[in-house]
Design a protein around this motif. Sequence first.
Motif, mmCIF file in Angstrom:
data_model
loop_
_atom_site.group_PDB
_atom_site.id
_atom_site.type_symbol
_atom_site.label_atom_id
_atom_site.label_comp_id
_atom_site.label_asym_id
_atom_site.label_seq_id
_atom_site.Cartn_x
_atom_site.Cartn_y
_atom_site.Cartn_z
ATOM 1 N N ASP A 50 17.067 55.168 135.092
ATOM 2 C CA ASP A 50 16.510 55.718 134.484
ATOM 3 C C ASP A 50 15.862 55.157 133.389
ATOM 4 N N VAL A 51 16.117 54.600 132.400
ATOM 5 C CA VAL A 51 16.037 54.251 130.863
ATOM 6 C C VAL A 51 14.790 52.965 130.165
ATOM 7 N N VAL A 52 14.259 52.962 131.769
ATOM 8 C CA VAL A 52 12.346 52.857 131.794
ATOM 9 C C VAL A 52 12.266 53.408 133.211
ATOM 10 N N GLU A 53 11.010 53.655 133.090
ATOM 11 C CA GLU A 53 9.933 54.824 134.431
ATOM 12 C C GLU A 53 8.946 53.434 134.346
ATOM 13 N N ALA A 54 8.473 53.742 135.487
ATOM 14 C CA ALA A 54 7.352 52.736 136.050
ATOM 15 C C ALA A 54 6.848 53.395 136.825
ATOM 16 N N SER A 55 7.013 54.584 137.804
ATOM 17 C CA SER A 55 5.737 55.342 138.326
ATOM 18 C C SER A 55 5.150 56.349 137.935
ATOM 19 N N GLY A 56 6.214 56.688 136.538
ATOM 20 C CA GLY A 56 5.414 58.019 135.488
ATOM 21 C C GLY A 56 6.205 57.992 134.411
ATOM 22 N N PRO A 57 5.927 58.525 133.325
ATOM 23 C CA PRO A 57 6.550 58.680 131.881
ATOM 24 C C PRO A 57 7.876 58.719 131.955
ATOM 25 N N PRO A 58 8.505 58.239 131.185
ATOM 26 C CA PRO A 58 9.692 58.184 130.814
ATOM 27 C C PRO A 58 10.526 59.580 130.959
ATOM 28 N N MET A 59 11.544 60.058 131.822
ATOM 29 C CA MET A 59 11.827 61.224 132.127
ATOM 30 C C MET A 59 12.823 61.838 131.111
ATOM 31 N N TYR A 60 12.144 63.052 130.239
ATOM 32 C CA TYR A 60 13.057 64.022 129.350
ATOM 33 C C TYR A 60 14.316 64.995 130.295
ATOM 34 N N GLY A 61 15.190 64.264 130.636
ATOM 35 C CA GLY A 61 15.598 65.575 131.961
ATOM 36 C C GLY A 61 16.712 65.951 131.051
ATOM 37 N N SER A 62 18.001 66.301 131.734
ATOM 38 C CA SER A 62 19.356 67.045 131.304
ATOM 39 C C SER A 62 19.817 65.929 130.257
ATOM 40 N N GLY A 63 20.816 66.578 129.273
ATOM 41 C CA GLY A 63 21.145 65.524 129.069
ATOM 42 C C GLY A 63 20.309 64.288 128.027
ATOM 43 N N CYS A 64 19.452 64.276 127.521
ATOM 44 C CA CYS A 64 18.504 63.344 127.076
ATOM 45 C C CYS A 64 18.485 63.416 125.450
ATOM 46 N N PHE A 65 18.379 62.062 124.849
ATOM 47 C CA PHE A 65 18.874 61.914 123.664
ATOM 48 C C PHE A 65 17.254 61.092 123.273
ATOM 49 N N PRO A 66 16.578 62.067 122.847
ATOM 50 C CA PRO A 66 15.057 61.357 122.728
ATOM 51 C C PRO A 66 14.978 60.035 121.286
ATOM 52 N N LEU A 67 15.851 60.971 120.172
ATOM 53 C CA LEU A 67 15.413 60.156 118.813
ATOM 54 C C LEU A 67 16.622 58.812 119.595
ATOM 55 N N ASP A 68 17.356 58.993 120.187
ATOM 56 C CA ASP A 68 18.573 57.897 119.973
ATOM 57 C C ASP A 68 17.570 56.677 121.028
ATOM 58 N N TRP A 69 17.110 56.881 121.751
ATOM 59 C CA TRP A 69 16.147 56.376 123.029
ATOM 60 C C TRP A 69 16.096 55.258 122.351
ATOM 61 N N PRO A 70 14.680 55.122 121.625
ATOM 62 C CA PRO A 70 14.219 53.888 120.605
ATOM 63 C C PRO A 70 14.810 52.723 120.569
ATOM 64 N N ALA A 71 16.267 53.125 120.204
ATOM 65 C CA ALA A 71 17.057 52.056 118.979
ATOM 66 C C ALA A 71 18.402 51.308 120.597
ATOM 67 N N THR A 72 18.351 52.183 121.608
ATOM 68 C CA THR A 72 19.155 51.615 123.204
ATOM 69 C C THR A 72 17.964 50.564 122.971
ATOM 70 N N VAL A 73 16.764 50.877 123.900
ATOM 71 C CA VAL A 73 16.191 49.891 124.334
ATOM 72 C C VAL A 73 15.482 48.737 123.645
ATOM 73 N N ALA A 74 15.627 49.004 122.179
ATOM 74 C CA ALA A 74 15.601 47.666 121.619
ATOM 75 C C ALA A 74 16.476 47.396 121.581
ATOM 76 N N GLY A 75 18.004 47.624 121.865
ATOM 77 C CA GLY A 75 18.516 46.215 121.993
ATOM 78 C C GLY A 75 18.658 46.000 123.138
ATOM 79 N N LEU A 76 18.188 46.262 124.555
ATOM 80 C CA LEU A 76 18.074 45.811 125.221
ATOM 81 C C LEU A 76 17.598 45.034 125.792
ATOM 82 N N VAL A 77 15.630 45.064 124.862
ATOM 83 C CA VAL A 77 15.095 44.005 124.767
ATOM 84 C C VAL A 77 14.852 42.743 124.799
ATOM 85 N N GLU A 78 15.866 42.853 123.334
ATOM 86 C CA GLU A 78 16.791 41.671 123.106
ATOM 87 C C GLU A 78 17.533 40.572 123.558
ATOM 88 N N GLN A 79 18.012 41.206 124.914
ATOM 89 C CA GLN A 79 18.651 40.244 125.968
ATOM 90 C C GLN A 79 17.814 39.647 127.104
#
Length: 288
Positions: free
Chosen positions: A174-203
Amino acid sequence: MTTWREVAEGVYLRAYQPLDVTTCAVAGADGLLLVDTRASPSEAAEIEADIAELGRGPVRWVVNTHAHFDHTFGNQHFGPGSALDLPIYGHHLLPLHLDDHERPRLAAWRADPSNEPPRDWGQVEITPPTDLVAARRSIDLGGRSVDLLPLGRGHTDNDLVVHVPDARVWILGDVVEASGPPMYGSGCFPLDWPATVAGLVEQIDPGDVVIPGHGDPVDREFVVGQLADLATLADRLRALHAAGTTVEEALGTQDGWPFPVEGLRLAVTRAFRQLDEIGCEVPAAGGR
Ligand SMILES: [Zn+2]
């Protein structure tokens, strides 16, 4: 009707209802690696029955992309003490999330089943992974190697990506979701999420297949687009907090959100709490 889709040689996905949750199977010469186990032991048993259709051998390994119930509550069907007795791989912080969020969630649903669609919650025995992954590692499926990449904070603090290099497939949970908006659910880290995905995109390379936890396969461009929205939200949350906005005031504003504000209560709450804590933090000598 749901069926398996082969998105690359020997890499299959199947979307199950409810919740449109994606389960993946990766075939090697020695058997199948299953990614995510759905929300109950009976739903997991359905996966095992369906997987026989593939004719690619039995499930030999199981991986959880993260702790949320719709990805792990079927673990007991495959894990220790079951007839299959398979290893289950997961992020090293996954068991902690189970204790902090999923056990209380299950207890609440059992106490008041009217809150959720009827499922066999009474049958669920929360089953943590047997093999905790703290650094990148590979599993040899026989003639094919699959990489497990534990991520930093994002959708949760225990997201783990499955990469199938020879098929150029990324199974992201669920780091990326396509059938709806990203799920900000239990245990989410909204401020850190972009940097984590940015690191992934590079790969991820153009042309690679990206499988979200919910929804159809996407590509690198989709991930880049969702990253922009995740970053917009994080910036907005920082700005609102810096302006002294309360959680309720923030949620009361309608404009300027990249995702429907109705789904952002936990995003705002958790981000503001994190920013409150940073504000109180005494920087260590030599900086943070
Ligand atoms: Zn999730």
